[in-house]
Scaffold this motif. Structure first.
Motif, PDB file in Angstrom:
ATOM      1  N   GLN A  90      44.264 -20.248 -24.515  1.00 15.99           N
ATOM      2  CA  GLN A  90      43.873 -19.116 -24.886  1.00 15.99           C
ATOM      3  C   GLN A  90      42.575 -19.215 -24.697  1.00 15.99           C
ATOM      4  O   GLN A  90      41.452 -18.783 -24.852  1.00 15.99           O
ATOM      5  N   GLU A  91      41.418 -20.229 -25.022  1.00 15.23           N
ATOM      6  CA  GLU A  91      40.354 -20.946 -24.814  1.00 15.23           C
ATOM      7  C   GLU A  91      39.757 -20.157 -23.771  1.00 15.23           C
ATOM      8  O   GLU A  91      38.322 -19.163 -23.487  1.00 15.23           O
ATOM      9  N   ALA A  92      40.628 -20.442 -22.313  1.00 13.00           N
ATOM     10  CA  ALA A  92      40.406 -20.216 -21.337  1.00 13.00           C
ATOM     11  C   ALA A  92      40.278 -18.914 -21.190  1.00 13.00           C
ATOM     12  O   ALA A  92      39.449 -18.161 -19.980  1.00 13.00           O
ATOM     13  N   LEU A  93      41.095 -18.037 -21.755  1.00 14.17           N
ATOM     14  CA  LEU A  93      41.209 -16.662 -21.571  1.00 14.17           C
ATOM     15  C   LEU A  93      40.456 -15.713 -22.130  1.00 14.17           C
ATOM     16  O   LEU A  93      39.767 -14.751 -21.756  1.00 14.17           O
ATOM     17  N   ASP A  94      39.776 -16.533 -23.450  1.00 14.63           N
ATOM     18  CA  ASP A  94      38.660 -16.045 -24.314  1.00 14.63           C
ATOM     19  C   ASP A  94      37.839 -15.678 -23.291  1.00 14.63           C
ATOM     20  O   ASP A  94      36.877 -14.704 -23.318  1.00 14.63           O
ATOM     21  N   LEU A  95      37.339 -16.838 -22.868  1.00 19.10           N
ATOM     22  CA  LEU A  95      36.386 -16.999 -21.501  1.00 19.10           C
ATOM     23  C   LEU A  95      36.067 -16.495 -20.354  1.00 19.10           C
ATOM     24  O   LEU A  95      35.469 -15.476 -20.536  1.00 19.10           O
ATOM     25  N   GLU A  96      37.411 -15.982 -20.250  1.00 18.57           N
ATOM     26  CA  GLU A  96      37.659 -15.761 -18.693  1.00 18.57           C
ATOM     27  C   GLU A  96      38.732 -14.532 -18.382  1.00 18.57           C
ATOM     28  O   GLU A  96      40.176 -14.957 -18.282  1.00 18.57           O
ATOM     29  N   PRO A  97      38.884 -13.184 -19.055  1.00 21.32           N
ATOM     30  CA  PRO A  97      39.953 -12.666 -19.629  1.00 21.32           C
ATOM     31  C   PRO A  97      40.411 -12.701 -17.829  1.00 21.32           C
ATOM     32  O   PRO A  97      41.572 -12.039 -18.203  1.00 21.32           O
ATOM     33  N   GLY A  98      39.932 -12.024 -17.221  1.00 19.27           N
ATOM     34  CA  GLY A  98      40.760 -12.325 -15.453  1.00 19.27           C
ATOM     35  C   GLY A  98      41.053 -13.987 -15.025  1.00 19.27           C
ATOM     36  O   GLY A  98      41.693 -13.952 -14.139  1.00 19.27           O
ATOM     37  N   ASN A  99      41.155 -14.459 -16.111  1.00 19.98           N
ATOM     38  CA  ASN A  99      41.868 -15.627 -15.855  1.00 19.98           C
ATOM     39  C   ASN A  99      43.328 -15.946 -15.728  1.00 19.98           C
ATOM     40  O   ASN A  99      43.713 -16.276 -16.653  1.00 19.98           O
TER      41      ASN A  99
END
Length: 360
Positions: free
Chosen positions: A90-99
């Motif tokens: 979830q943090e990865a997605l918050d940092l980069e929505p295109g992940n």
């Protein structure tokens, strides 16, 4: 075999370091090795941007979900690691929505059923494809172009691979095969080994053995050994993989050609010398959430993985008293039962599953 999140993470961070330091040409082996060594010591030292940390968090989550949790006997510890991995994604997605890897993995972990996950993958596939195409269109410097033609398209290939494998489980064999064909059209060298899912889908569609061989020839590039080894003439390079042999075995079994099925089973046991026990017990291997998990080629683990993925084939006919399922036919075949009696206990130094996705 399959996608390696650790190597990808290192390559992504190395490419970004080259951009920052204006390293060109990109084939600077000395600088790349320096970055690899730095990554071994402390990956965080190479992380500068949010997008760098985003994929690194996916790597950490993959290490836990695909390579540690399946082998933890303590339910409380497994639950703790799962929760931690979900927070990392979830943090990865918050940092980069295109992940897209983070999005897909979160969907896999949150889906209430396999059918729900397949629907999600189908519904969002075009979005991922368009984003991947946009990367190439917007690449105006050597670093961006290198990323777009390499690392940047891998999340889309993983999306298609996940769609293929889970459509197979859902009984949507033509959808699975189409996803495989689309993936191989996008990447004929098949970095994620999606061709194996294609073989299983063809077998479920009761494709004749001649057609299986024709399909394999049509995708010959996917079956080539890695580039550094293509000039070697080694017997293991000529040995069919477990997925191909299981598909051929199933095709012969469907045709009631039990002599041919036995011949395929014998070939499988020759290709994998410690095959008797996996063939008898047919244990299911946990599905990788990032991608197909890493195992050593031609190893017992590879056979276990192939058998697990072939469960839809093996269980065909189960519950039908007048026709034993393929799983029973294999487990009770004299080749397997005799092999069980002759089996040798593994030595203490036998190499088993690697705890991580890969090594640098």
């Amino acid at each position: 075999m399959a996608f390696d999140p650790i190597q990808e993470d290192c390559l992504r961070l190395t490419l970004e370091a080259m951009r920052r330091e204006h390293i060109y040409p990109l084939e600077d082996a000395v600088f790349a090795e320096q970055c690899a060594e730095e990554y071994r010591r402390d990956p965080a030292s190479l992380i500068v941007h949010d997008r760098d940390r985003s994929f690194h968090l996916v790597t950490l989550a993959t290490e836990a979900i695909d390579y540690r949790i399946p082998f933890i006997g303590d339910d409380a510890e497994a639950e703790r690691l799962t929760s931690q991995a979900e927070h990392q994604l979830q943090e990865a997605l918050d940092l980069e929505p295109g992940n897209w890897d983070a999005q897909r993995m979160l969907a896999a972990l949150g889906a209430t059923s396999n059918d729900e996950y397949v629907t999600y993958l189908v519904d969002h596939r075009a979005e991922v494809e368009l984003a991947t195409e946009a990367l190439a269109a917007d690449a105006h410097d050597p670093y961006s172009r290198e990323y777009a033609i390499g690392l940047g398209r891998l999340p889309y290939l993983r999306w298609l691979a996940a769609l293929a494998s889970h459509a197979l489980i859902a009984g949507k064999y033509r959808l699975a095969l189409q996803a495989v064909e689309d993936c191989l059209a996008a990447a004929p060298d098949d970095p994620g080994d999606v061709r194996h899912t294609g073989m299983l889908a063809l077998a479920k569609l009761e494709t004749p053995r001649e057609e299986l061989a024709r399909w394999r020839r049509a995708h010959a590039t996917a079956y080539l050994p890695p580039i550094p080894f293509r000039r070697r003439h080694h017997t293991t390079e000529k040995t069919p993989d477990a997925w191909t042999l299981l598909a051929e075995l199933a095709a012969a079994y469907h045709e009631l050609d039990f002599t041919g099925a036995t011949r395929a089973l014998r070939s499988l046991m020759r290709a994998y010398p410690r095959a008797a026990e996996p063939l008898y017990y047919q244990a299911e291997f946990p599905e990788g959430v990032f991608a197909r998990v890493h195992v050593l080629p031609q190893s017992e683990d590879e056979l276990i993985l192939a058998l697990s993925e072939a469960t839809p084939l093996l269980q065909e006919g189960i519950g039908s008293p007048e026709s034993a399922c393929l799983a029973s036919w294999i487990a009770t075949n004299p080749l397997v039962t005799d092999g069980l009696e002759r089996r040798v206990a593994p030595s203490a130094d036998t190499e088993r599953r690697r705890p991580l996705g890969g090594e640098l």
